[in-house]
Design a protein around this motif. Structure first.
Motif, short mmCIF file in Angstrom:
data_model
loop_
_atom_site.label_atom_id
_atom_site.label_comp_id
_atom_site.label_asym_id
_atom_site.label_seq_id
_atom_site.Cartn_x
_atom_site.Cartn_y
_atom_site.Cartn_z
N MET A 30 0.84 -1.18 0.00
CA MET A 30 0.00 0.00 0.00
C MET A 30 0.88 1.24 0.00
O MET A 30 1.94 1.25 0.58
CB MET A 30 -0.89 0.02 1.23
CG MET A 30 -1.96 -1.04 1.26
SD MET A 30 -3.19 -0.62 2.46
CE MET A 30 -4.56 -0.35 1.42
N ALA A 31 0.37 2.25 -0.63
CA ALA A 31 1.08 3.52 -0.71
C ALA A 31 0.24 4.60 -0.03
O ALA A 31 -0.98 4.46 0.13
CB ALA A 31 1.33 3.89 -2.16
N ALA A 32 0.91 5.66 0.37
CA ALA A 32 0.23 6.80 0.97
C ALA A 32 0.01 7.85 -0.11
O ALA A 32 0.91 8.18 -0.88
CB ALA A 32 1.05 7.37 2.10
N PHE A 33 -1.21 8.37 -0.16
CA PHE A 33 -1.56 9.43 -1.10
C PHE A 33 -1.95 10.65 -0.29
O PHE A 33 -2.76 10.56 0.63
CB PHE A 33 -2.74 9.01 -1.98
CG PHE A 33 -2.41 7.91 -2.94
CD1 PHE A 33 -2.00 8.20 -4.22
CD2 PHE A 33 -2.52 6.58 -2.57
CE1 PHE A 33 -1.69 7.20 -5.12
CE2 PHE A 33 -2.22 5.56 -3.45
CZ PHE A 33 -1.80 5.88 -4.74
N LEU A 34 -1.37 11.80 -0.63
CA LEU A 34 -1.72 13.06 0.01
C LEU A 34 -2.68 13.81 -0.89
O LEU A 34 -2.41 13.99 -2.08
CB LEU A 34 -0.47 13.90 0.25
CG LEU A 34 0.46 13.32 1.30
CD1 LEU A 34 1.79 13.03 0.66
CD2 LEU A 34 0.59 14.26 2.43
N ARG B 267 -13.00 24.29 -0.65
CA ARG B 267 -13.55 23.55 0.48
C ARG B 267 -13.18 22.08 0.39
O ARG B 267 -12.75 21.60 -0.66
CB ARG B 267 -15.07 23.70 0.50
CG ARG B 267 -15.51 25.10 0.84
CD ARG B 267 -16.96 25.14 1.11
NE ARG B 267 -17.67 25.30 -0.18
CZ ARG B 267 -18.97 25.25 -0.29
NH1 ARG B 267 -19.72 25.00 0.75
NH2 ARG B 267 -19.55 25.42 -1.46
N LYS B 268 -13.38 21.39 1.47
CA LYS B 268 -13.09 19.96 1.53
C LYS B 268 -13.91 19.23 0.47
O LYS B 268 -15.09 19.49 0.29
CB LYS B 268 -13.46 19.45 2.93
CG LYS B 268 -13.10 18.02 3.17
CD LYS B 268 -13.44 17.68 4.60
CE LYS B 268 -13.08 16.27 4.91
NZ LYS B 268 -11.68 16.06 5.16
N GLY B 269 -13.27 18.34 -0.28
CA GLY B 269 -13.95 17.59 -1.33
C GLY B 269 -14.03 18.33 -2.65
O GLY B 269 -14.82 17.97 -3.51
N ASP B 270 -13.23 19.38 -2.83
CA ASP B 270 -13.24 20.15 -4.08
C ASP B 270 -12.78 19.28 -5.25
O ASP B 270 -11.94 18.40 -5.11
CB ASP B 270 -12.30 21.36 -3.93
CG ASP B 270 -12.50 22.38 -5.02
OD1 ASP B 270 -12.72 21.97 -6.17
OD2 ASP B 270 -12.45 23.57 -4.72
N GLU B 271 -13.34 19.56 -6.43
CA GLU B 271 -12.98 18.80 -7.63
C GLU B 271 -11.56 19.10 -8.10
O GLU B 271 -10.96 18.32 -8.82
CB GLU B 271 -13.95 19.12 -8.77
CG GLU B 271 -15.33 18.59 -8.53
CD GLU B 271 -16.27 18.95 -9.67
OE1 GLU B 271 -15.81 19.57 -10.66
OE2 GLU B 271 -17.45 18.59 -9.58
N LYS B 272 -11.01 20.24 -7.70
CA LYS B 272 -9.67 20.63 -8.13
C LYS B 272 -8.59 20.07 -7.21
O LYS B 272 -7.43 20.45 -7.33
CB LYS B 272 -9.56 22.15 -8.18
CG LYS B 272 -10.46 22.78 -9.21
CD LYS B 272 -10.34 24.27 -9.20
CE LYS B 272 -11.32 24.90 -10.18
NZ LYS B 272 -11.29 26.35 -10.12
N ALA B 273 -8.96 19.19 -6.32
CA ALA B 273 -7.99 18.60 -5.40
C ALA B 273 -6.93 17.84 -6.19
O ALA B 273 -7.21 17.24 -7.23
CB ALA B 273 -8.69 17.67 -4.42
N ARG B 274 -5.72 17.89 -5.69
CA ARG B 274 -4.61 17.20 -6.36
C ARG B 274 -4.13 16.07 -5.46
O ARG B 274 -3.92 16.26 -4.26
CB ARG B 274 -3.49 18.19 -6.62
CG ARG B 274 -2.36 17.61 -7.41
CD ARG B 274 -1.45 18.70 -7.91
NE ARG B 274 -0.28 18.08 -8.51
CZ ARG B 274 0.78 18.74 -8.88
NH1 ARG B 274 0.82 20.04 -8.75
NH2 ARG B 274 1.80 18.11 -9.39
N ILE B 275 -3.94 14.90 -6.04
CA ILE B 275 -3.51 13.74 -5.28
C ILE B 275 -2.07 13.43 -5.65
O ILE B 275 -1.74 13.26 -6.82
CB ILE B 275 -4.42 12.53 -5.56
CG1 ILE B 275 -5.84 12.84 -5.11
CG2 ILE B 275 -3.90 11.29 -4.86
CD1 ILE B 275 -6.84 11.76 -5.41
N VAL B 276 -1.20 13.37 -4.63
CA VAL B 276 0.22 13.11 -4.83
C VAL B 276 0.56 11.81 -4.10
O VAL B 276 0.29 11.66 -2.92
CB VAL B 276 1.08 14.27 -4.28
CG1 VAL B 276 2.57 13.96 -4.43
CG2 VAL B 276 0.73 15.57 -4.97
#
Length: 156
Positions: free
Chosen positions: A1-5, A13-22
């Motif tokens: 398993m890997a950690a995603f930030l 706001r929380k849950g925004d569509e523009k969120a970036r996952i690293v």
């Protein structure tokens, strides 16, 4: 398993569509092509620094006495970018005002996106309070910084 930030842009706001996952893990591509990897992730200053250090290492590698030192410098730079590259990307986004919204453990990016979408209700603004450790609630004694934990005010 890997950690995603999961990082959200400033003012979102929380849950925004523009969120970036690293994905926070070792990168093989960054090990073999560190400067290109940093440029791809828009870490301009880190890419320039990595290029300068590797150019210095290549120049030193031609010297008959310090050849191994130059090779070691190039290898150390590549290894540092491979290990800490995702952290550099996250730090760069945080300097631009992005905030870490969640840390998700998942097997792949699609699973992490699904977990983030199901756990964050859309349209609901949530504010995060500062984290309070149990030791800070029970002890009124002030702790001095120790072992490199400069400014650690919550206690042990």
């Amino acid at each position: 398993m890997a950690a995603f930030l999961v990082l959200i842009p400033p003012g979102a706001r929380k849950g925004d569509e523009k969120a970036r996952i690293v994905r926070d893990r070792f990168s093989w591509l960054a090990l073999f092509l560190p400067v290109i990897w940093l440029l791809w992730h828009r870490a301009w200053l880190a890419a320039a620094l990595a290029f300068a250090v590797q150019a210095l290492g290549s120049a030193v590698a031609d010297h008959p006495v310090f050849g191994l030192a130059g090779l070691g410098l190039c290898l150390a730079t590549s290894l540092l970018v491979a290990l800490e590259g995702p952290s550099m990307v996250v730090a760069g986004l945080e300097r631009r005002g992005w905030t870490v919204d969640a840390v998700i453990s998942a097997d792949d990016r699609a699973t992490a996106e699904d977990i983030y979408d199901t756990e964050t209700p859309a349209g609901e603004a949530q504010t995060r309070e500062s984290v309070s450790l149990p030791a800070s609630e029970t002890s009124r004694r002030q702790h001095a910084p120790m072992l490199g934990l400069v400014g650690f005010k919550e206690g042990r």
